[in-house]
Design a protein around this motif. Structure first.
Motif, short mmCIF file in Angstrom:
data_model
loop_
_atom_site.label_atom_id
_atom_site.label_comp_id
_atom_site.label_asym_id
_atom_site.label_seq_id
_atom_site.Cartn_x
_atom_site.Cartn_y
_atom_site.Cartn_z
N ILE A 68 0.84 -1.19 0.00
CA ILE A 68 0.00 0.00 0.00
C ILE A 68 0.88 1.25 0.00
O ILE A 68 0.63 2.18 -0.74
N SER A 69 1.93 1.26 0.83
CA SER A 69 2.74 2.47 0.92
C SER A 69 3.49 2.73 -0.39
O SER A 69 3.70 3.87 -0.77
N SER A 70 3.90 1.66 -1.07
CA SER A 70 4.60 1.85 -2.34
C SER A 70 3.67 2.47 -3.38
O SER A 70 4.05 3.40 -4.09
N ASN A 71 2.46 1.97 -3.47
CA ASN A 71 1.49 2.54 -4.42
C ASN A 71 1.14 3.98 -4.05
O ASN A 71 1.02 4.83 -4.93
N LEU A 72 0.96 4.25 -2.78
CA LEU A 72 0.64 5.60 -2.34
C LEU A 72 1.80 6.55 -2.63
O LEU A 72 1.61 7.66 -3.12
N PHE A 73 3.03 6.09 -2.38
CA PHE A 73 4.21 6.91 -2.64
C PHE A 73 4.34 7.21 -4.13
O PHE A 73 4.58 8.35 -4.52
N GLU A 74 4.18 6.20 -4.98
CA GLU A 74 4.32 6.42 -6.41
C GLU A 74 3.20 7.29 -6.96
O GLU A 74 3.43 8.11 -7.85
N THR A 75 1.99 7.14 -6.45
CA THR A 75 0.88 7.99 -6.88
C THR A 75 1.15 9.44 -6.51
O THR A 75 0.93 10.36 -7.32
N THR A 76 1.67 9.66 -5.30
CA THR A 76 1.99 11.02 -4.87
C THR A 76 3.11 11.61 -5.72
O THR A 76 3.07 12.78 -6.10
N ILE A 77 4.10 10.79 -6.06
CA ILE A 77 5.19 11.25 -6.93
C ILE A 77 4.64 11.68 -8.29
O ILE A 77 4.99 12.73 -8.82
N HIS A 78 3.76 10.85 -8.86
CA HIS A 78 3.21 11.17 -10.18
C HIS A 78 2.35 12.43 -10.15
O HIS A 78 2.32 13.19 -11.11
N ASP A 79 1.68 12.67 -9.02
CA ASP A 79 0.80 13.83 -8.94
C ASP A 79 1.55 15.14 -8.70
O ASP A 79 1.14 16.20 -9.20
N HIS A 80 2.65 15.09 -7.95
CA HIS A 80 3.29 16.34 -7.50
C HIS A 80 4.68 16.58 -8.09
O HIS A 80 5.35 17.51 -7.66
N THR A 81 5.12 15.78 -9.03
CA THR A 81 6.46 15.95 -9.59
C THR A 81 6.36 16.23 -11.08
O THR A 81 5.53 15.65 -11.78
N LYS A 82 7.22 17.12 -11.56
CA LYS A 82 7.26 17.41 -12.99
C LYS A 82 7.70 16.15 -13.73
O LYS A 82 8.46 15.33 -13.21
N SER A 83 7.26 16.01 -14.94
CA SER A 83 7.57 14.81 -15.71
C SER A 83 9.06 14.67 -16.00
O SER A 83 9.57 13.57 -16.13
N SER A 84 9.78 15.78 -16.04
CA SER A 84 11.22 15.71 -16.31
C SER A 84 11.99 15.14 -15.12
O SER A 84 13.07 14.59 -15.30
N MET A 85 11.46 15.25 -13.91
CA MET A 85 12.15 14.76 -12.72
C MET A 85 11.57 13.45 -12.19
O MET A 85 12.14 12.83 -11.31
N ARG A 86 10.45 13.03 -12.72
CA ARG A 86 9.75 11.87 -12.18
C ARG A 86 10.57 10.59 -12.26
O ARG A 86 10.65 9.82 -11.30
N ALA A 87 11.22 10.36 -13.37
CA ALA A 87 12.01 9.13 -13.54
C ALA A 87 13.19 9.10 -12.57
O ALA A 87 13.53 8.05 -12.02
N THR A 88 13.80 10.25 -12.34
CA THR A 88 14.93 10.32 -11.42
C THR A 88 14.49 10.01 -10.00
O THR A 88 15.15 9.24 -9.29
N VAL A 89 13.38 10.58 -9.59
CA VAL A 89 12.89 10.36 -8.24
C VAL A 89 12.52 8.89 -8.04
O VAL A 89 12.88 8.28 -7.03
N LEU A 90 11.83 8.30 -8.99
CA LEU A 90 11.45 6.90 -8.86
C LEU A 90 12.67 5.98 -8.92
O LEU A 90 12.72 4.95 -8.24
N SER A 91 13.67 6.35 -9.70
CA SER A 91 14.89 5.55 -9.77
C SER A 91 15.63 5.56 -8.44
O SER A 91 16.11 4.52 -7.97
N ILE A 92 15.73 6.71 -7.81
CA ILE A 92 16.40 6.81 -6.51
C ILE A 92 15.60 6.05 -5.46
O ILE A 92 16.18 5.36 -4.61
N LYS A 93 14.29 6.11 -5.53
CA LYS A 93 13.46 5.36 -4.58
C LYS A 93 13.68 3.87 -4.73
O LYS A 93 13.86 3.15 -3.74
N ASN A 94 13.71 3.37 -5.97
CA ASN A 94 13.92 1.95 -6.19
C ASN A 94 15.33 1.52 -5.77
O ASN A 94 15.51 0.44 -5.19
N MET A 95 16.33 2.36 -6.02
CA MET A 95 17.69 2.03 -5.61
C MET A 95 17.79 1.95 -4.09
O MET A 95 18.42 1.03 -3.56
N SER A 96 17.16 2.87 -3.38
CA SER A 96 17.23 2.84 -1.92
C SER A 96 16.52 1.61 -1.36
O SER A 96 16.97 1.03 -0.37
N MET A 97 15.44 1.19 -1.99
CA MET A 97 14.76 -0.02 -1.54
C MET A 97 15.62 -1.25 -1.77
O MET A 97 15.66 -2.15 -0.93
#
Length: 81
Positions: free
Chosen positions: A1-30
């Motif tokens: 649930i937290s992963s889906n909520l986190f990714e939904t929040t990222i998609h809603d509040h992040t510019k498309s140019s930075m979205r891939a970077t943020v998700l990549s760093i999140k996946n690397m930290s996990m």
């Protein structure tokens, strides 16, 4: 649930140019977290849960301090319009 909520929040509040970077760093930290969990289990078996938690809290604090004290300088090109 937290992963889906986190990714939904990222998609809603992040510019498309930075979205891939943020998700990549999140996946690397996990993945780093998943890599460290067996080590945490070994320390827990040997020394106990309380001491293992304190050891990992100290290590995490040291790593965070290093990252915050050595902030990278981001240089960008300045374009003339």
């Amino acid at each position: 649930i937290s992963s889906n909520l986190f990714e939904t929040t990222i998609h809603d509040h992040t510019k498309s140019s930075m979205r891939a970077t943020v998700l990549s760093i999140k996946n690397m930290s996990m993945h780093v977290f998943y890599l460290l969990m067996p080590i945490f289990g070994l320390i827990t078996d040997k020394y106990g849960l309380v001491l293992a938690t304190k050891i990992f809290a100290g290590i995490s604090l040291a790593v965070l301090l290093i990252f915050f004290l050595k902030k990278p300088v981001i240089r960008t090109k300045k374009y003339k319009v």
